[in-house]
Every structure is written in C-alpha cells, then in structure tokens.
Design a protein around this motif. Structure first.
Motif, short mmCIF file in Angstrom:
data_model
loop_
_atom_site.label_atom_id
_atom_site.label_comp_id
_atom_site.label_asym_id
_atom_site.label_seq_id
_atom_site.Cartn_x
_atom_site.Cartn_y
_atom_site.Cartn_z
N LEU A 198 0.84 -1.19 0.00
CA LEU A 198 0.00 0.00 0.00
C LEU A 198 0.87 1.24 0.00
CD1 LEU A 198 -2.59 -1.07 2.72
CD2 LEU A 198 -2.77 -1.35 0.25
N LYS A 199 0.46 2.24 -0.77
CA LYS A 199 1.21 3.49 -0.85
C LYS A 199 0.25 4.66 -0.66
CE LYS A 199 4.79 5.62 -3.65
NZ LYS A 199 5.49 5.61 -4.94
N ASN A 200 0.77 5.77 -0.20
CA ASN A 200 -0.04 6.98 0.07
C ASN A 200 -1.13 6.70 1.10
OD1 ASN A 200 1.45 8.32 -1.97
ND2 ASN A 200 0.01 7.59 -3.54
N VAL A 201 -0.76 6.06 2.19
CA VAL A 201 -1.71 5.67 3.24
C VAL A 201 -1.84 6.80 4.25
CG1 VAL A 201 -2.19 4.01 5.07
CG2 VAL A 201 -1.13 3.24 2.93
N ASP A 202 -3.08 7.32 4.43
CA ASP A 202 -3.27 8.39 5.42
C ASP A 202 -3.70 7.77 6.75
OD1 ASP A 202 -5.99 7.82 5.26
OD2 ASP A 202 -6.46 9.56 3.99
N ALA A 203 -4.01 8.64 7.72
CA ALA A 203 -4.32 8.16 9.08
C ALA A 203 -5.57 7.30 9.10
CB ALA A 203 -4.47 9.36 10.01
N ASP A 204 -6.61 7.74 8.35
CA ASP A 204 -7.85 6.95 8.32
C ASP A 204 -7.62 5.59 7.68
OD1 ASP A 204 -9.71 8.45 9.65
OD2 ASP A 204 -10.43 9.52 7.88
N ASP A 205 -6.83 5.58 6.58
CA ASP A 205 -6.52 4.31 5.93
C ASP A 205 -5.80 3.37 6.90
OD1 ASP A 205 -7.57 5.15 3.49
OD2 ASP A 205 -5.66 5.99 2.82
N ARG A 206 -4.83 3.92 7.66
CA ARG A 206 -4.06 3.08 8.57
C ARG A 206 -4.93 2.54 9.70
NH1 ARG A 206 1.24 2.21 9.03
NH2 ARG A 206 1.77 3.86 7.54
N ASP A 260 -1.66 -12.98 1.90
CA ASP A 260 -0.71 -13.57 2.86
C ASP A 260 0.09 -12.50 3.58
OD1 ASP A 260 1.06 -12.77 0.96
OD2 ASP A 260 1.86 -14.76 0.49
N SER A 261 0.04 -11.25 3.07
CA SER A 261 0.71 -10.15 3.77
C SER A 261 0.18 -8.82 3.26
CB SER A 261 2.23 -10.21 3.56
OG SER A 261 2.54 -10.01 2.18
N ILE A 262 0.22 -7.80 4.15
CA ILE A 262 -0.14 -6.43 3.78
C ILE A 262 0.96 -5.53 4.32
CG2 ILE A 262 -1.85 -4.58 3.95
CD1 ILE A 262 -3.94 -6.66 4.64
N ASP A 263 1.66 -4.84 3.43
CA ASP A 263 2.76 -3.97 3.83
C ASP A 263 2.51 -2.55 3.34
OD1 ASP A 263 4.63 -5.86 5.10
OD2 ASP A 263 4.65 -6.80 3.11
N VAL A 264 2.81 -1.59 4.22
CA VAL A 264 2.70 -0.19 3.87
C VAL A 264 4.08 0.33 3.48
CG1 VAL A 264 2.07 2.12 4.68
CG2 VAL A 264 0.77 0.12 5.46
N LEU A 265 4.17 0.90 2.29
CA LEU A 265 5.43 1.40 1.78
C LEU A 265 5.71 2.81 2.26
CD1 LEU A 265 5.13 0.23 -1.96
CD2 LEU A 265 6.43 -0.89 -0.15
N ALA A 266 6.96 3.10 2.42
CA ALA A 266 7.37 4.47 2.75
C ALA A 266 7.09 5.36 1.55
CB ALA A 266 8.84 4.50 3.12
N SER A 267 6.99 6.65 1.81
CA SER A 267 6.61 7.59 0.75
C SER A 267 7.58 7.61 -0.41
CB SER A 267 6.47 9.00 1.34
OG SER A 267 7.71 9.40 1.92
N ASP A 268 8.86 7.30 -0.14
CA ASP A 268 9.85 7.33 -1.21
C ASP A 268 10.11 5.95 -1.81
OD1 ASP A 268 10.99 6.24 1.01
OD2 ASP A 268 12.89 7.36 0.87
N ASP A 269 9.32 4.97 -1.38
CA ASP A 269 9.50 3.60 -1.87
C ASP A 269 8.41 3.29 -2.90
OD1 ASP A 269 9.89 0.93 -2.36
OD2 ASP A 269 9.82 0.31 -0.24
N ASN A 270 8.81 3.07 -4.16
CA ASN A 270 7.82 2.76 -5.20
C ASN A 270 7.45 1.29 -5.25
OD1 ASN A 270 7.63 5.41 -6.10
ND2 ASN A 270 9.45 5.19 -7.40
N GLY A 271 8.16 0.46 -4.50
CA GLY A 271 7.83 -0.95 -4.44
C GLY A 271 8.12 -1.66 -5.75
#
Length: 959
Positions: free
Chosen positions: A834-842, A859-870
């Motif tokens: 997930l990218k661009n996750v705000d407080a409500d999303d989190r 099998d997994s859900i990971d939140v990416l840092a703002s500078d990480d395009n994955g």
C-alpha cells in the motif's frame, strides 16, 4: 429448513391457516384503514390485471395491518349482467337445446343463481392463491339481498330528486343481445371498408356555385340514408354556402330535407357535404339538435329495416314532420343486405358517383362480436350535471387525490363533457328497474308494487306491469364502497371504514366507475355536519400490463398469460390448449401455436406466488403501460432462492447457539464487529426507504430497496464478512455476530412480508425464536403478518461504521478485480503493498486486517514508505491510497501492457473531453459554479489516475 425452497409445499396450507385463524379480519384496534376491491366479474377468472392490482392492494393492507391499523379489505363480485346471462344462455343451449325464452324470466333467473352457486366462485379461489389477505367473511355480491336493497333505494331517491328520468335517446345497441351497452363494452377495431359517394338532387331548381343541380355526399353506411333528415355544409364553403336553407330531394324515399350550415362539415374532407341521420349516428344526433332536425328511426332491434319508419322530434316525442313510409323492397332486410340493395338502386338510378376503398374503425360488442348500431330507444337516464359539480370540487379541494397526479386532468376532461348516463339494459339478469306502468303507460316508481299502489292510491284491481329492463351493472358498482358496508343502514362498519382510504384501479375506467362512485357516494353519504362524504381519499391508477413486445394481452392475439401458470407452472401442451383449444380459425390458431412454441418451448416453469408478487411490485412505477418480462420473473425466483439459502446459512450458524440472549434469560457479553454495525445501519436506511416508498405508492422503489439490501448487502457482503468472526472470533465476537445475524434477518423478513408473504412467514417461524423480538412480541409468534412493521431508528445508523466498511469493501473489490484482470486464481494467497496511506486508511487497516486477509485471500499487507515505489505491480486506487499487487510471477506481461494501453487510451479521451468543456467559454459563462467545480474535480481525479497508469505501464515494460 429444507435444502431448497419449494413454494408449492407451503403456500396453500399457510393461506388456509391464516384464513382459519381470522388474521384477515379487522382487529377493532387502532385507526381504521380500508380498501374496497374493484369487484371482478362473477364470470371471470384471474388475469394479469387482477394479479397486478390485487398484489398492490394486499401489499398496502399487510403493511397497514403491521402498522397497527384496524384494516379491512372488502371484497366481492359484480353480477356482470350481460356476461353472466350469455354464459348461462350458452350453457342451456349446449346442454338442453333451450333458450331463455323456453324457460321464461323467473325460471331462467333461477338457472343463473344455480350457475352462480356452482361456478361463480372461481375467481375467489384463484385470488386466494395470490395470497390476498381479504376478509372473506364479509364477501358481497352485487345481487345479494342487502346490495339489491341499496340499489333499489338509490334509484327511488334519485327519481324523487328528479335526477332519474325515462327518455328516447341514441344508445350503443347490440343487435345480437338486444340491449343497450356502455362505451366500455364497445371494442373499436380497424376494418377494411368502402366509402360510397351518392348524388342527392337539389330541389326547386337550385344550383351549386359550380352550376350542378345536385350535391354529393360520402358515407360508409349507405343504408342509413333512409333516415336522413338533412345535409350539412360548412357555412364558409364558397361552393355551397348559398344553398343553406334550401332542400335536397332524398332519393328512394322522395323526402325533402334541408341543407344546414354547420362546422361539422369539413371543407377539406370528402365532398364537403355530410348527410345527417340523427337517429343512427351520434355526431349527426348533435348536429340534428343544433338545427332542430327530426329523428327518423329505420331499424328494428335486430338492425333490420322497419316496414314503417318512426319519426320523433328532438325531445324524443312522436312527430308528424315526415311521412313514415319506407320502400317496401327493403322491409325486413338485415342492415348489410339492405346496404347492397340500396347501393344497387342508386346505381340503377344513375346516382352512384363512385365507390372507394376506405380504412375505418368499426364498433363491435366486446361480448357479442357484432357491429354495434347507434339506435334510438326508450331508456332510463341519470341527470349527472348536478352530481358532477361536487365530484369535481372534491378533487380540486384535495379531498380526493389521484396518484399519479396527472390523471386528474383526464378526470376533469371527462367531467367537463359529461352526458346523462343511460342506466337501463334490455336483459333479464340484473337489478330489475323498480318502476311500474298502468295500461295508459303512466310510470310509477317505488321500492315495491305495494308501495306504489299505496303512495298513488291505485286500486288492487288496476293492473300494473313492472318495467322489463334491468339496471346497468355500473349502477350497482357505483355504490360499492358504501353499499358493501351496510348502507342504507347506518352501520358501525360504515362509520368505521368509510370513506375508504385507497382505490386501486386502472386508468381506463376513470369515467365508467371512478367518477360515478364519487358522484353517487357524495350524493347519498353525508358526515355528521351534513358535508358530502367521498368514497376514498386516494386513487392509485395502475398502468396496463402488456406482453413483452408491448402488445395488449388478448385471446385473439394468443399472448394472454395466466398468473396461476406462472405460480404453478404449465407444460407447453397445456399452454397450447389454453391459447388455441377452442379457436374456430385454424390459421390464427396455427400462428398462435407457432409463436407460443418459440417463446415457451418447454412451457412455463413454476415460480411461486412470492416471485410473481415481487415482479409485479417491481413493475409498479408511475408509467401508464407496463411490458411484462419473463426474465425478470425468473430473476425474482432466484431472489427467493437466494433469501432461502441465506436464511439456511444463518440458521446453521445460530440454532442451538448463544445468540446474545440465552433461554435462561442471561445475556452473555457481546462484541459487535464493524460488519455488524455496518449492516445494522444499512438496514435502518432500507427501512426508511421502504416506508417512504409505500407511503408514496412507489412499490417499484420499495421492491428495489429490498432487493438491493437483501442480495447485495446482506447476502453478498455481510454473510461473507461474518465468516472470519464465526470461524476465528472470540466468544463475545461470535455472540455479537450471531445476535446481529438473527435479528437483522428477522426484521428483514417483516420488512419484506407485505410483498412476499409466504417465504417470509416460513423462514420467520424458524428464525424468530432465536431473536430479541420473540420476547417482545405481545401478540405471540403465531404469524409474521400480525407483528409490527420495522420502524426507522436513526440512533442505530453508525455513519463511521458505514464509511469504514465501504472502505473495506472497496479494498476487497480492488484485490478481486486485479485478480480477474491478471487471471490470478481466487485461492492463491497474495502479498499486497500500500502506498499513500493516510491516518484513516491506517486505522481502518489495523482494525480490519482479519477481514481483509480472509476475504481477499492475502498472505501479507505492507505499507510502503513515501519514497519507496515498491516492485512493479498491478494497482488500484482507493481515494488517495494505491493498492499494489506485485506482478512478478503473477501476470502475463504482454497482456497486462495491452490492458493498460486500452485503459490509458480511454482515460486520455475522458481528460481531453473535460478539458474541452472547461475551455469552452460558452459553457463556463452559463454553467452554475457548482457544476464547473465538479467538472474541475473530475478532471483532477482523471489526470491523477492517468499519471499513475502511465507510471505503472512504464514499470511493467521495464520488467
């Protein structure tokens, strides 16, 4: 519960139980609510129009009953004068080779009553199959003793008020049944015919402007020329206006008749000259009145030419204005035989100008099948002008409301042009007119012969003869709302249930029945202050159900659908027998059979009553015509199955389980999930929508709301969302979800019950013992139909839960869509970034990971840092958040690039279109600011999405 829903196993036994327990009768508690059913003909059987209107009425009655009202659905049958007499005449002819005249009047009437006892209840039995919650203990018949007394009382009072009279007037005459019939019993059919142009010599040396010594008239009925008493020309017609006041010599009878100036003659139509036959044409009759032209009747009751004509003045009194002689050669000839003979004579005299083919509309008796003849006869009439005024005011003042409102205009147009009502019929079956004649022909009106003799001091030895005619069936039907409740006695029922609340009927009888009911009711019923009482407060006008091609359903077209066939099913052979079995035209029968085999190659499957009723309510919009759709019926049968299977799931997971209240009365701790709180709020919104729809007669919107909630929200989403809790949740969580499952389902069944009574009753009986409602139901749990209807509770609408769950749904749908687009197996666990996750999303993510992982198979859900395009991923966007599924090992690179290219192309066009609109000065200068802002938002969203797609496309290309 059984594994599959089988309507035939439950419907008839359930209905019998409801009826036996008296659930259909008024309770005597609460405010009154009543509907009087439009009485079906005693000869009739259930058709789609009945099914449609009665489903609406039953839905209203069940809804109001569950609202705590003291409901009465008053039913009964109409004696259907001409139809019933015809049925019994055919029966004795076939079985005994006798006519009614062989029996005589009294004996024949006895035969009709015998038939009524044996066969007259068919439609009532069929109405029960629809689930109609009618109070059958109060069933009335327009010929029963009480109703007959009401009819007699109304006739006498109207006569005493100088509102009924006997006069010679032009009527629709059925030459086969020898009776006047109403306009509603006339069926206008397109027909190939001819237009004859006949020459009428001018008298006294007169000439037209063109120097001709004759006029040419055009007619489709040459035989009526024997009764002509004038020729009309337009006063502005230069060819003929100088002839106005002069005469023509009518051929064959040598009758001098005047030329009159009247706008009825159209200068642009035909020859511009119109023959006027006031005794045999309704339009000519009006022209005759305007110019004081005598009326000459040339036909007998068989529509054959009389030996001697009958001449009357415009008031219907005998007149010596013309000789009664008619040519002997035509005496006794049928009208159509006489037509040929008259045309031949015109030709022999050189007076037949030409004959042209002509398309015309011919009036046929809807039961006799013969062409109707306008005929001058002695009939009884109601003066309606005085009665019409208050009836119009009742609608204008809002005492009566038409739904939809536009039907008021049709009502007003009828009432503006209202004519005196012909109420007599030349039949034996019906309410015999309470009038007696002495040997001098003087008429006396009274309730009985004894009353007449006493009132007018007529000695017993003076012979009196009762009028042979009976009253128009619509006369007794006009008294329906109050006569069925015991009028003329001021009964408790009349005080409690009148005026009725709603009339549900078709737009085609606004004048023939609705208007007459309003007039009669307001004349004879007054409240305690002497104010006229209306028969009903609202009139819900239904459309006409047509076949799926928009054609009117009729036996001759072979497209009639029997509601019971859709409930029970019917084989192709059975359907063919119904549609063509008694057909006398082999070619037509073959055509109908072919069309039937094409449409129903396997016959019609059984769908059950609930599916039929739901289909009918879904079609009950504000439109005038409704096209029937068998596919929709199939869809709502599937809907019933969906509800049944969902209920089985609920019961399998709640019966013999702790559902938040134990039998010992101890409530365990409950924890409601987000899904529990969401479905509760959504259900409250559905309750509100259904109430509003019922109150506004939008049954289509009510059924749509029920369908949407049940199928999409409850079955497709909520039941899936309960599985993670029921399988892996804590005891408190499971208890909370079980509590929500059974209580939402129980309330939903009550909400659906007015439309779908059988399936809801059956499931409810199994579900209600598990619910809070079982302890609250003051009336016990014998039947859902006597329980309270769910009421909207705003406090149960948790908007945060609704918004959060909608986010969860979008997340799951996004994953499922990507799986579908990338052709990834639904069972394969996937990692998600997930990218661009705000407080409500989190927050939503943290609170709902079990739902998301279980229902989206992650099998997994990971939140990416703002500078990480994955990694290179397939993506979906939820608000500002991007959902990413890595493509490596999951996708076909070339196929995904092709998909994205198409999507980019489409979105690019959308962006260009919106940009073009916003750069258009004409649009920007005229459009409201809100509209412009919305377009700007739309452009910003589309540009953002397009940028992400292009980025994704680059990533995949680089894989």
């Amino acid at each position: 519960m059984e594994k599959t829903f089988n309507p035939s196993d439950i419907e008839q036994s359930l209905y019998q139980s409801w009826e036996e327990k008296g659930y259909f009768s008024p309770t005597g508690e609460g405010d009154s609510y009543s509907i009087a059913i439009p009485p079906p003909n005693v000869t009739g059987s259930l058709h789609m129009g009945h099914a449609f209107q009665q489903t609406i009425m039953d839905t209203l009655i069940r809804y109001q009953r569950m609202q705590g009202k003291n409901t009465l659905w008053q039913t009964g049958c109409d004696h259907a004068g001409i139809a019933t007499q015809m049925v019994v005449e055919r029966k004795i002819a076939a079985e005994e080779d006798k006519t009614r005249h062989d029996y005589g009047r009294e004996a024949f009437i006895d035969k009709v009553w015998e038939w009524k006892a044996e066969s007259g209840g068919t439609i009532g039995k069929q109405m029960r199959r629809l689930g109609n919650s009618i109070d059958w203990t109060r069933e009335r018949f327009t010929m029963d003793e009480g109703m007959s007394e009401a009819v007699q009382e109304v006739f006498v009072r109207l006569f005493e008020d100088d509102l009924i009279y006997r006069g010679k007037r032009l009527v629709n005459w059925d030459p086969k049944f020898h009776t006047a019939i109403s306009d509603l019993e006339v069926e206008n059919k397109d027909k190939k015919g001819h237009m004859w142009h006949l020459r009428y010599p001018l008298a006294d040396g007169a000439k037209t402007a063109e120097g001709k010594d004759y006029l040419v008239v055009a007619t489709t009925r040459p035989e009526t020329m024997l009764g002509d008493t004038g020729v009309a020309v337009n006063p502005n017609d230069e060819r003929y206006k100088d002839l106005i006041g002069k005469h023509v010599l009518l051929p064959l009878v040598n009758r001098l008749i005047p030329i009159v100036g009247d706008d009825h003659a159209d200068m642009e139509k035909g020859t511009g000259c119109v023959k006027i036959t006031p005794a045999h044409d309704f339009n000519d009759n009006e022209v005759g009145k305007r110019h004081n032209l005598p009326l000459i009747n040339i036909l007998d009751i068989n529509a054959a030419i009389l030996p001697q004509a009958e001449v009357y003045d415009t008031k219907g009194e005998p007149s010596d204005a013309y000789d009664t002689a008619l040519p002997e050669a035509f005496a006794g000839l049928d009208r159509f035989v006489a037509r040929k003979a008259i045309v031949d004579q015109f030709e022999n005299l050189g007076l037949l100008v030409e004959v042209k083919d002509h398309d015309l509309v011919a009036p046929y008796g809807d039961r006799s099948g013969v062409i109707i003849e306008p005929l001058l006869t002695d009939q009884w009439y109601v003066r309606v002008e005085k009665l019409a005024g208050p009836a119009v005011d009742a609608v204008k003042d809002g005492q009566i409301e038409f739904v939809p409102k536009q039907y008021e205009n049709l009502y007003y147009s009828w009432m503006r042009d209202i004519q005196d009502w012909c109420i007599s019929r030349q039949l034996w079956w019906g309410h015999r007119i309470p009038a007696w004649y002495d040997n001098q022909g003087k008429v006396y009106v009274g309730r009985t012969e004894a009353e007449v003799r006493e009132k007018h001091n007529i000695e017993p030895l003076v012979p009196l003869r009762q009028d042979d005619d009976v009253l128009d069936t619509w006369f007794s039907s006009a008294l329906w709302t109050f006569s069925t409740l015991g009028w003329p006695e001021q009964t408790d029922d009349l005080k409690t249930f009148h005026p009725t609340d709603v009339l549900v009927t078709g737009f085609d009888i606004i004048f023939f029945w609705v208007a007459r009911m309003i007039m009669m009711t307001m004349h004879f019923n007054k409240d305690e202050n002497g104010k006229p009482q209306v028969p009903f407060k609202k009139i819900y006008m239904t459309g006409l159900i047509r076949d799926d091609d928009g054609q009117k359903m009729s036996k001759s077209k072979g497209n009639v659908l029997d509601p019971l066939d859709m409930i029970d099913g019917i084989s192709l052979e059975g359907l063919l027998e119904k549609r063509t079995g008694n057909m006398m035209q082999p070619k037509l029968a073959a055509k109908i059979a072919k069309a039937t085999k094409k449409q129903f190659p396997d016959g019609i499957e059984a769908h059950g009553t609930d599916a039929l009723r739901f289909t009918l309510t879904s079609l009950a919009s504000t439109g005038r015509d409704i096209n029937w759709d068998m596919k929709r019926l199939d869809g709502y049968r599937n809907f019933c199955n969906k509800l049944w299977n969902a209920s089985r799931y609920v019961l399998m997971n709640t019966e013999e389980q702790d559902c938040g209240r134990s039998l010992s009365g101890k409530d365990g701790e409950m924890e409601l999930s987000l899904a529990d709180r969401w479905i509760t709020g959504q259900f409250q919104q559905t309750i509100k929508t259904v109430h509003e729809a019922f109150e506004n007669f939008r049954f289509d919107q009510a059924s749509q709301a029920l369908y949407e909630f049940t199928w999409n929200q409850f079955c497709d989403w909520y039941l899936e969302l309960t599985k993670p809790v029921l399988f892996n949740g804590s005891e408190a969580q499971q208890r909370g979800t079980r509590h929500t499952l059974v209580n939402i389902l129980e309330q939903l069944l009550r909400l659906m019950h007015p439309i779908m009574p059988y399936i809801t009753e059956t499931i409810w009986q199994r579900v209600v013992p598990l619910t809070d409602f079982a302890e609250q139901a003051g009336k016990g749990t014998d039947s859902i139909m006597i329980q309270s209807f769910p009421q909207f509770d705003a406090a149960l609408c948790d908007q945060t839960a609704i918004d959060d769950l909608e986010w969860v749904k979008q997340f799951i749908v996004a994953i499922r869509n990507i799986r579908g687009e990338m052709d990834i197996s639904p069972s394969k666990p996937l990692p998600v970034f997930l990218k661009n996750v705000d407080a409500d999303d989190r927050r939503r993510l943290d609170e709902n990971k079990p739902f998301l992982s279980a229902l989206a198979k992650l099998d997994s859900i990971d939140v990416l840092a703002s500078d990480d395009n994955g990694p290179a991923s397939a993506t979906a966007v939820i608000g500002a958040m991007t959902v990413m599924i890595p493509m490596a090992g999951n996708i076909d690179k070339d196929a995904e690039l092709a998909r994205l290219s198409k999507a980019v192309e489409k979105l690019t066009k959308d962006v260009e279109r919106v940009r073009g609109k916003l750069s258009n000065e004409n649009f920007v200068s005229k459009a409201p600011e809100a509209v412009i802002n919305k377009e700007k938002e739309k452009l910003a969203d589309a540009e953002s999405t397009l940028a992400k797609m292009l980025e994704q496309k680059e990533q995949i290309a680089a894989m």
